[in-house]
Scaffold this motif. Sequence first.
Motif, short mmCIF file in Angstrom:
data_model
loop_
_atom_site.label_atom_id
_atom_site.label_comp_id
_atom_site.label_asym_id
_atom_site.label_seq_id
_atom_site.Cartn_x
_atom_site.Cartn_y
_atom_site.Cartn_z
N UNK A 52 0.96 -1.11 0.07
CA UNK A 52 -0.06 -0.14 0.03
C UNK A 52 0.87 1.34 0.08
N UNK A 53 0.19 2.24 -0.17
CA UNK A 53 0.96 3.58 -0.20
C UNK A 53 0.27 4.61 0.71
N UNK A 54 1.00 5.26 1.45
CA UNK A 54 0.52 6.30 2.49
C UNK A 54 0.86 7.55 1.93
N UNK A 55 -0.21 8.27 1.45
CA UNK A 55 -0.24 9.65 0.71
C UNK A 55 0.21 10.63 1.36
N UNK A 76 -9.08 -4.48 5.75
CA UNK A 76 -9.54 -3.49 4.80
C UNK A 76 -9.90 -2.00 5.36
N UNK A 77 -10.69 -1.92 6.38
CA UNK A 77 -10.73 -0.70 7.05
C UNK A 77 -9.67 -0.05 7.44
N UNK A 81 -8.19 3.68 6.24
CA UNK A 81 -7.64 4.62 7.43
C UNK A 81 -6.38 5.47 7.04
N UNK A 82 -5.33 4.55 6.63
CA UNK A 82 -4.21 4.92 6.45
C UNK A 82 -3.97 5.58 5.28
N UNK A 83 -4.66 5.35 4.10
CA UNK A 83 -4.65 5.84 2.95
C UNK A 83 -5.58 7.11 2.85
N UNK A 99 0.74 6.90 14.20
CA UNK A 99 -0.28 6.34 13.59
C UNK A 99 -1.17 5.45 14.43
N UNK A 100 -0.52 4.86 15.58
CA UNK A 100 -1.37 4.19 16.65
C UNK A 100 -2.20 5.06 17.35
#
Length: 515
Positions: A52-55, A76-77, A81-83, A99-100
């Motif tokens: 995945x990529x974190x924009x 998936x959820x 949230x990260x993206x 992030x946590x």
Amino acid sequence: MINFHSRKKKAKKEENTEKDPILFSYDLQENSAYLKTIFSYPDNSDLGVRPIHVPSQDKDALVFFMRGMVDTALIDHAISSLQEKEIQMEAGKELTEVISQTILTGYQVTTMRERKGVVSALLDGQTVILLEGSPNVISLHSAKYEYRSVEKPQSENVIKGSNEAFAESGTVNVSLIRKRLRDESLVTETLYIGQDKKTKIRLMYLKNVMDPDLLQQIKDRVSQIDVDYIEDVSVLEQHMEERAYSLVPTILYTERPDRATSFIREGNAILLMENSPAAIVTPATFWSFFHTSEDYYLRWAYGNFIRSIRLLSVFIALFTPSLYVAIVNFHSAMIPTDLLLAIAATRETVPFPVIFEIIMMELAFEILREAGIRIPTPMGSTIGIVGALILGQAAVDANIISPILVIVVSITGLSSFVIPNVSFSFAVRIMRFAFLILAAFMGLFGVMMATIMCVAYLSTLTSFGVPYLAPTVPFFPSSKDTIGRKVTWKERIKPMYLHPKKATENSKTKGKRGL
């Protein structure tokens, strides 16, 4: 100190000081290659890898999880949230920490860096997220196993009382205990077996009741188990036994949460395992193997009546065949004349000695019992009953055995079914053959000698330091719930052989050793 059997080797001393744990690096590709190598990816299709990529941080990330063990909707959820959410970095904080605390706040999240810990987390059904430029790994609690729902007990059925049994989920089993015992002092400790800590065990006890020394003995026994995998709690029971070759069980196996709860309240500890629909109770005494939950759900008179029948059945199952052989072969003068003549008349055409007859019939009965268990359920009980009737009648008609012997073997077999604990039932069934052999050679003297040897042996047994025949031999104050029980509201004294911190249900008096 308790001497463990030779299988339990002492932990080897470390030649050097403990090595520093291997940690993840700042290189995402290096960290990813390590996990893929450990889990044989891509040959191992169970390992799921999602790039995945974190924009908001313009960083790449990799999500690892084990297929079939996780909640994919939750993963998936979390990825969404990260993206989609904006990550606002704070001074002095690492990216995984931010992030946590700000993005994945609705999940159970831990941060780790040790490689071995991340591998264990994946095997436990957790999802790990590797971020570019970060040596820390986010572990997301996403385990979701398929397991059998809570059903009725299979081997500990009752007519009156709870019909819930343990399931194959450790979390569900713990909840079944906590639902019944809502006490803030109820502690659930997690213990691990083996150097790689691949087998997880849950130890439950009441902190304000259980003796700390007894608790430490149980923990020490678990820590000395030198294997990597244990499949079931019944295998764990074998590893924890003091005498591996003893016929008599010293650890109680139960599939009923209500029964396990009652032992915890008295000052015992129970052990649960994932994928195991039962618990083991430590320590256990001789009398606990004859008690059932129904003894307490019924009124005083009813409970004592069925318990008396149960204890009588143990003696019938153990002594009846050997007494028959001893009296017929050596002490026929003890039998009334009319009965003796009837027995002699039925055996007149039988070509075999009594001991051969009865051993042959006992073995046939054991074969039928095992066949009834292994055959599919709709046919099992029918095969057992019909097979016994047909086999017995055919043997009598063929003059292979005498009719009275069929009665002896039948009442013996039925009595062995009354014993509520499977392990103790096996012990009685095996010891019955030893009694038979001694009775065939020495008559009643052989039966008495075997009885004395059994009592002497039981008096030397201990279960985690607790005398096996307690509270009778040696005597300890208790509610005297052994052969019979009192009315419920009088059973307030906890078994003092466990040295509980509280002597009674409502007392703060500390149990003293040597009482």
